[in-house]
Design a protein around this motif. Structure first.
Motif, short mmCIF file in Angstrom:
data_model
loop_
_atom_site.label_atom_id
_atom_site.label_comp_id
_atom_site.label_asym_id
_atom_site.label_seq_id
_atom_site.Cartn_x
_atom_site.Cartn_y
_atom_site.Cartn_z
N HIS A 147 0.84 -1.20 0.00
CA HIS A 147 0.00 0.00 0.00
C HIS A 147 0.87 1.25 0.00
CE1 HIS A 147 -3.87 2.03 0.86
NE2 HIS A 147 -3.11 2.91 1.51
N GLN A 148 1.91 1.24 0.83
CA GLN A 148 2.81 2.39 0.89
C GLN A 148 3.52 2.61 -0.44
OE1 GLN A 148 3.10 4.67 3.36
NE2 GLN A 148 1.35 3.55 4.20
N LYS A 149 3.94 1.52 -1.08
CA LYS A 149 4.62 1.67 -2.36
C LYS A 149 3.65 2.19 -3.42
CE LYS A 149 8.00 -0.48 -5.39
NZ LYS A 149 8.83 -1.69 -5.66
N ALA A 150 2.40 1.77 -3.32
CA ALA A 150 1.39 2.27 -4.26
C ALA A 150 1.22 3.78 -4.10
CB ALA A 150 0.06 1.55 -4.02
N LEU A 151 1.18 4.24 -2.85
CA LEU A 151 1.07 5.68 -2.61
C LEU A 151 2.28 6.42 -3.18
CD1 LEU A 151 -0.25 5.75 1.08
CD2 LEU A 151 -1.57 5.94 -1.03
N TYR A 166 4.08 5.43 -5.75
CA TYR A 166 3.92 5.47 -7.20
C TYR A 166 2.92 6.56 -7.60
CZ TYR A 166 6.57 1.21 -8.30
OH TYR A 166 7.56 0.29 -8.49
N GLN A 167 1.84 6.69 -6.84
CA GLN A 167 0.86 7.73 -7.16
C GLN A 167 1.47 9.12 -7.06
OE1 GLN A 167 -2.68 5.32 -5.04
NE2 GLN A 167 -3.21 7.42 -5.54
N SER A 168 2.34 9.31 -6.07
CA SER A 168 2.98 10.62 -5.92
C SER A 168 3.86 10.94 -7.13
CB SER A 168 3.81 10.67 -4.63
OG SER A 168 5.00 9.91 -4.75
N LYS A 169 4.31 9.89 -7.83
CA LYS A 169 5.14 10.06 -9.02
C LYS A 169 4.30 9.95 -10.30
CE LYS A 169 8.61 10.20 -6.23
NZ LYS A 169 9.16 11.53 -5.85
N ASN A 170 2.97 9.95 -10.13
CA ASN A 170 2.03 9.86 -11.26
C ASN A 170 2.18 8.55 -12.04
OD1 ASN A 170 0.88 12.49 -10.82
ND2 ASN A 170 2.75 13.35 -11.70
N GLU A 222 -0.07 3.04 -13.10
CA GLU A 222 0.05 1.62 -13.46
C GLU A 222 0.79 0.86 -12.36
OE1 GLU A 222 1.98 -1.24 -16.95
OE2 GLU A 222 1.83 0.92 -17.27
N GLY A 223 1.90 1.44 -11.89
CA GLY A 223 2.65 0.81 -10.80
C GLY A 223 1.83 0.75 -9.53
N ALA A 224 1.05 1.81 -9.28
CA ALA A 224 0.21 1.85 -8.08
C ALA A 224 -0.85 0.74 -8.12
CB ALA A 224 -0.45 3.21 -7.95
N ILE A 225 -1.47 0.57 -9.27
CA ILE A 225 -2.50 -0.46 -9.41
C ILE A 225 -1.92 -1.84 -9.12
CG2 ILE A 225 -3.92 -1.69 -11.12
CD1 ILE A 225 -4.58 1.06 -12.33
N LEU A 265 -8.76 4.47 -8.52
CA LEU A 265 -7.87 4.46 -9.68
C LEU A 265 -8.55 3.84 -10.90
CD1 LEU A 265 -4.32 3.51 -8.31
CD2 LEU A 265 -4.97 5.59 -9.52
N TYR A 266 -9.26 2.74 -10.68
CA TYR A 266 -10.00 2.13 -11.79
C TYR A 266 -11.02 3.12 -12.36
CZ TYR A 266 -8.31 -2.66 -10.92
OH TYR A 266 -7.54 -3.79 -10.81
#
Length: 739
Positions: A557-561, A563-567, A570-573, A596-597
């Motif tokens: 979950h933290q890594k997804a966040l 990835y989202q901060s870096k736009n 796809e990585g976040a999903i 995200l979906y």
């Protein structure tokens, strides 16, 4: 007026606790300076020749018995074709070819035979470990009560589905991550996210000499000399060590914490390797008393004894871990017998359980089914707090037929009206009365660090003003790493990015966890500080911590966040999907993934995920709210109203749910229901600006102009600088006059 569409920022459920500093000078954090020569592990057997007495004390201790190879000597349980049933799952225990086996339900819901490879602990219970193909080792939830000699279940009140994280095959009972670092010596987890496998190693299977004293090759080499000369190499834990440093080193295993480094290298501060959980429900009651397992450290550092220099070794033998004395005799080592060990102090019959110091000042709770552990905060009973805030207290723990008021009145009668100041008074005030209580805890450097850090953390759940944030900024330079770190996290939560200059020096803080917190801040804000030479090191530490915890759903979950901060959606999903594979009930990730979906145009997947959350957590308001917004976007008014209504009735209460439900009703000209909905919202959120505004609009549109004028007056009184509200009030007044 337009209905609010789905323009909601991602739900950032943070699962880490961090630390910080805004000064170039080194903070006064005590820890032993490790010898420059890199030592290696040589094994506890090398210590016996010189430390025979210490070895004898350690032999047979909980540390010695922490983990053993499963055999006829180490296994205490009855494996003679016995069985145990819990919630329709029957586990059968038997022997075959000299080995020990269990037949029980696996992750697929089917029954399989599993070989027992290790034992875990010995009293008051013993667990059994099974090896899985991917290098994971799992601890059975069916354990052996070594005092009553019977099988029992560690979670008797839970009906755990075979696919759940809480099941014995899931993450909660994974030895590699949840147990191994504290039950073996020189543990390296070695997890690979690529194929979800472990290659975990250790030097010794149990908690041997070097687990506490550190690698000892140079120590042994020095004393093997015929005539040792020079200064002996330092040990990680030595006689005469400062009390707080000793507690810090014991905290490594005797605390509720998570790891921030690949492995413990016996260098630096406790907070250079671990993150300690704060005094937050459900691990603790709101006054800081233990609720869930806390492993002693976080309760002990709340105590007056800790602040006065008392440490673990003052009560416990450091090698056997047994108490040095029994009963009140232990407490009377320091406390004057004539003052405390008398009926005039405890008001109970002498030489009874009720007259034991620990039963008033160290209440306890059962964990893992049969393991009674005491609260090490050594607090004075406060039934007055119980009466006011419903916290537990020692008096009513025994006198459960009496009220908290009865106990509080007794305390006042016997000990006087005034209670000694305690941080919990102000912490509870912050929760239940006024957020100023949190500020009072934070500002008092005499209060325990953990309480101050908790106050910073919980302050952010209140309605925060600019003044609150201004006060917090000063604590970026606090002497406490705990407080510095939580201040960094608090500023991140505000969404304000005007304090970067104040935060940037923390990238070179003396404590790793503070540096990680600060690197995280700049990453999540997507602020470029690459020109700062200190960022590279801090950022590597942050990224390493994130990678280290990817076998947790919270880690993914933290890594997804990130990835989202870096736009990188796809990585976040992918990370959110991995989180749900690890724990199918980790709905923080499911909620973010649904959004995200939706943003990717896949409304069907989004709808399915929200419904799954509702299925698993039928009282969680946010999933209903998001579905209501989704159906509104799809033009399905009926379903939108249905789910927005449900959102306004579930927990936690949300201004957005009340606002949008009322707004949608008034769009449909159902003004009566709209007014009732917004009134319910104002009961939960009195004088809320958005709710007062929409109520005014509803009343105007339903031609209830006098009530609209009254509501708008309240709006203007509370928000006098908004000219739009002033104009609205004038328009309502003109309408009344014209009518």
């Amino acid at each position: 007026m337009k209905f609010n569409s789905i323009k909601i920022s991602f739900i950032f459920f943070l699962g880490i606790v961090l630390f910080s500093c805004n000064s170039d000078k080194a903070k006064k954090e005590q820890y032993t300076v490790v010898n420059e020569v890199k030592q290696t592990f040589v094994g506890g057997n090398t210590c016996i020749a010189c430390h025979e007495e210490e070895y004898k004390l350690w032999k047979g201790s909980h540390h010695d018995q922490a983990m053993k190879i499963a055999d006829s000597v180490s296994i205490l349980a009855n494996f003679n074709n016995t069985s145990f049933t819990h919630n329709s799952v029957t586990s059968k225990f038997y022997k075959k070819d000299g080995n020990f086996y269990v037949n029980t339900q696996g992750k697929d819901g089917k029954y399989h035979d599993y070989k027992i490879v290790y034992t875990f602990g010995f009293t008051p219970l013993q667990q059994y470990i099974v090896q899985f193909p991917n290098g994971a080792y799992q601890c059975l939830l069916t354990a052996w009560d070594s005092k009553k000699n019977k099988w029992f279940h560690l979670q008797p009140n839970l009906d755990i589905h075979h696919e759940e994280w809480m099941n014995w095959t899931g993450g909660s009972q994974n030895w590699n991550t949840m147990c191994a670092d504290c039950h073996s010596t020189n543990l390296h987890k070695n997890y690979s996210d690529k194929d979800q496998s472990y290659k975990t190693t250790f030097s010794e299977i149990n908690v041997s000499c070097e687990a506490c004293h550190g690698p000892s090759s140079e120590h042994v080499k020095y004393y093997e000399q015929e005539n040792p000369t020079g200064t002996p190499p330092k040990s990680h834990m030595e006689t005469g060590m400062d009390s707080k440093e000793l507690v810090q080193k014991c905290a490594r295993c005797h605390s509720r914490r998570s790891q921030t480094t690949d492995y413990y290298n016996y260098e630096g501060h406790f907070f250079d390797h671990y993150e300690q959980r704060l005094l937050i429900d459900p691990i603790y009651f709101l006054d800081g008393q233990i609720r869930d397992e806390d492993y002693v450290y976080a309760s002990f550092v709340q105590s007056k004894m800790y602040s006065l220099g008392i440490s673990c070794r003052d009560c416990h033998d450091v090698h056997s871990m047994q108490l040095k004395k029994q009963g009140n005799d232990l407490c009377l080592t320091c406390h004057v017998p004539a003052q405390y060990n008398t009926p005039e102090h405890h008001f109970h019959k002498e030489n009874t359980e009720a007259s034991q110091c620990i039963n008033c000042h160290m209440t306890g709770r059962y964990y893992m089914g049969n393991d009674f552990r005491r609260d090490h905060s050594f607090r004075i009973p406060r039934p007055d707090q119980s009466e006011k805030y419903d916290t537990p207290n020692a008096c009513n723990g025994c006198h459960d037929d009496k009220s908290a008021k009865w106990a509080a009145d007794f305390i006042k009668e016997k000990y006087g009206e005034q209670r000694a100041d305690h941080f919990s008074d102000h912490l509870l005030k912050g929760y239940f009365e006024d957020k100023e209580g949190f500020h009072e805890v934070i500002a008092n450097s005499a209060y325990p660090e953990i309480a101050r850090a908790t106050a910073v953390n919980q302050l952010m759940n209140q309605n925060i003003t600019q003044d609150d944030v201004t006060k917090l900024i000063a604590y970026l330079n606090d002497d406490s790493a705990w407080v510095r770190a939580e201040t960094v996290r608090a500023i991140e939560k505000t969404g304000i990015d005007t304090y970067n200059a104040s935060l940037q020096p923390l990238l070179k803080d003396t404590i790793r966890m503070v540096r990680i917190a600060t690197a995280r801040y700049f990453n999540m804000k997507n602020i470029d500080v690459n020109a700062d030479p200190n960022f590279d090191k801090a950022n590597k530490e942050f990224l390493n911590q994130m990678e280290l915890n990817l076998d947790f759903a919270s880690g993914q979950h933290q890594k997804a966040l990130y990835y989202q901060s870096k736009n990188n959606n796809e990585g976040a999903i992918k990370c959110y999907e991995k989180a749900l594979k690890i724990d199918n009930f980790y709905n923080m990730s499911r909620m973010n993934l649904a959004l995200l979906y939706y943003q990717n145009g896949d409304k069907t997947k989004s709808e399915t995920l929200y419904k799954k959350v509702i299925e698993q957590e039928p009282n969680f308001a946010l999933s209903y709210y998001m579905l209501g917004l989704l159906y509104n976007e799809n033009g399905d008014t009926s379903k939108s109203l249905k789910y927005l209504k449900l959102a306004s009735e579930k927990e936690p209460a949300s201004v957005n749910a009340f606002y949008n439900y009322a707004l949608k009703l008034q769009e449909n000209k159902d003004f009566n229901k709209a007014e009732k909905a917004v009134n319910r919202g104002l009961k939960s959120f009195p004088n809320n600006e958005r709710l007062l505004y929409i109520k005014t609009i509803i009343l105007v549109n339903s031609n209830q102009l006098s009530k609209a004028y009254q509501t708008c007056s309240v709006l203007n009184t509370n928000y006098p600088n908004n000219q739009n509200y002033q104009q609205l009030m004038q328009n309502i007044q003109l309408s009344i006059q014209n009518n």
